[in-house]
Motif scaffolding. Structure first.
Motif, PDB file in Angstrom:
ATOM      1  N   ALA A   1      -5.850  -3.491  -0.873  1.00 21.82           N
ATOM      2  CA  ALA A   1      -7.142  -2.822  -0.989  1.00 21.82           C
ATOM      3  C   ALA A   1      -8.186  -3.499  -0.113  1.00 21.82           C
ATOM      4  CB  ALA A   1      -7.598  -2.798  -2.445  1.00 21.82           C
TER       5      ALA A   1
ATOM      6  N   ARG B   1     -11.969   3.712  -6.323  1.00 17.19           N
ATOM      7  CA  ARG B   1     -11.101   3.206  -7.378  1.00 17.19           C
ATOM      8  C   ARG B   1     -11.060   4.213  -8.523  1.00 17.19           C
ATOM      9  NH1 ARG B   1      -9.215  -1.979  -9.203  1.00 17.19           N
ATOM     10  NH2 ARG B   1      -7.735  -1.488 -10.852  1.00 17.19           N
TER      11      ARG B   1
ATOM     12  N   ALA C   1      -2.231   0.347  -4.618  1.00 20.72           N
ATOM     13  CA  ALA C   1      -2.469  -0.915  -3.915  1.00 20.72           C
ATOM     14  C   ALA C   1      -2.024  -2.091  -4.761  1.00 20.72           C
ATOM     15  CB  ALA C   1      -3.949  -1.060  -3.563  1.00 20.72           C
TER      16      ALA C   1
ATOM     17  N   THR D   1     -10.086  -1.660   2.933  1.00 21.13           N
ATOM     18  CA  THR D   1     -11.542  -1.591   2.917  1.00 21.13           C
ATOM     19  C   THR D   1     -12.134  -2.197   4.176  1.00 21.13           C
ATOM     20  OG1 THR D   1     -11.580  -1.679   0.502  1.00 21.13           O
ATOM     21  CG2 THR D   1     -13.612  -2.256   1.652  1.00 21.13           C
TER      22      THR D   1
ATOM     23  N   TYR E   1      -6.322   4.364  -6.023  1.00 24.26           N
ATOM     24  CA  TYR E   1      -7.530   4.762  -5.311  1.00 24.26           C
ATOM     25  C   TYR E   1      -7.417   6.212  -4.872  1.00 24.26           C
ATOM     26  CZ  TYR E   1      -8.620  -0.203  -5.044  1.00 24.26           C
ATOM     27  OH  TYR E   1      -8.894  -1.512  -5.366  1.00 24.26           O
TER      28      TYR E   1
ATOM     29  N   CYS F   1       0.855  -1.180   0.000  1.00 24.24           N
ATOM     30  CA  CYS F   1       0.000   0.000   0.000  1.00 24.24           C
ATOM     31  C   CYS F   1       0.889   1.228   0.000  1.00 24.24           C
ATOM     32  CB  CYS F   1      -0.900  -0.014   1.240  1.00 24.24           C
ATOM     33  SG  CYS F   1      -1.844   1.492   1.482  1.00 24.24           S
TER      34      CYS F   1
ATOM     35  N   LEU G   1     -12.330   4.973   0.177  1.00 30.09           N
ATOM     36  CA  LEU G   1     -11.514   4.804  -1.016  1.00 30.09           C
ATOM     37  C   LEU G   1     -12.417   4.770  -2.241  1.00 30.09           C
ATOM     38  CD1 LEU G   1      -9.178   1.845   0.093  1.00 30.09           C
ATOM     39  CD2 LEU G   1      -8.673   4.283   0.211  1.00 30.09           C
TER      40      LEU G   1
END
Length: 270
Positions: free
Chosen positions: A255, A223, A250, A259, A212, A189, A221
């Motif tokens: 990701a 995309r 990512a 999330t 993101y 990340c 976030l």
């Protein structure tokens, strides 16, 4: 004489993590840090702390570390390797003191990061240390050692990486030199400055990486795609209000981990 110079220009600020940042108070960036309790770029600090908490990295890498406001803003899991890259020798002197006091196991490399080691580079100073830029030197010689991030990290297969790249325009070359780690880490990340890049470069990175956009206040976030990009970053040096000027790069499970952490926060979790 060196001690007199440090007494004349040196300052220090204690950040919210309880670590001391040593700075050159004649530098505009340093004065911002002194005024803002060691966090001139509060979005970047907040995003870095969130990424470290979500990914639980085995290695962190700060490229364009400056005085260390990001890398020194949080703690790291036991055994996590901490690496910093800073091109300015003057700034790196202050950063070395801060790392010795707050993260004594950290590794500091005074160099320009790019896609190939040994490329001649020069440092072009800006109005403040945060705006200096390392650029290919061509026929004009070199005063910088150059490295790749993959070369610094070595084999990170199966590991978890959190990184930051803030190098005033040379971000694509730095990311190219990080390709092996992005492909072999179980989760990677990265916080990468993006809003200042021209549209062609933004699109190139969008094709090459999983990107993101971030709205820190909402812990969310989005995309980035060719459709959403113009809405979030309408032009170079512009970003839609409420979004960070940086993007998240990512790879692997990063990701999903971010999330999941976002959902826990939204549900009132830790």
């Amino acid at each position: 004489m060196a001690g007199l110079c440090l007494w004349a220009t040196g300052g220090r600020v204690r950040n919210r993590a309880g670590r001391t940042l040593f700075v050159d108070r004649t530098d505009r960036r340093a004065r911002q840090l002194l005024l803002r309790r060691g966090a001139a770029d509060r979005d970047a600090v907040r995003l870095w702390r969130a990424a470290v908490a979500a990914i639980r990295p085995t290695a962190v890498l700060d490229v364009g570390a400056n005085y260390g406001e990001v890398v020194l803003s949080t703690g790291y899991p036991a055994g996590c390797r901490v690496l910093c890259v800073e091109a300015s020798r003057d700034v790196a002197g202050y950063l070395a003191r801060s790392l010795a006091a707050g993260l004594p196991g950290a590794e500091l490399t005074v160099a320009a990061a790019c896609d190939r080691p040994g490329v001649p580079y020069l440092l072009r100073p800006g109005a403040s240390s945060g705006e200096g830029r390392a650029v290919p030197a061509g026929r004009f010689g070199s005063d910088l050692h150059t490295v790749t991030c993959d070369g610094l990290l070595g084999d990170v297969t199966g590991g978890r990486l959190v990184f930051k790249v803030d190098v005033e325009g040379d971000e694509p070359a730095v990311l190219s030199g990080l390709g092996r780690a992005l492909g072999t880490a179980s989760a990677a990340c990265g916080l990468v400055e993006y809003f200042h890049l021209d549209r062609d470069t933004q699109l190139r990175l969008l094709v090459e990486h999983e990107l993101y956009a971030v709205f820190p206040d909402a812990h969310g976030l989005l995309r980035l795609t060719t459709r959403t990009l113009p809405a979030i970053f309408p032009a170079p040096h512009r970003v839609r209000p409420g979004y960070a000027k940086d993007v998240i790069v990512a790879a692997g499970d990063a990701a999903d981990l971010l999330t999941a952490a976002t959902r826990r926060e939204g549900a009132g979790g830790g």
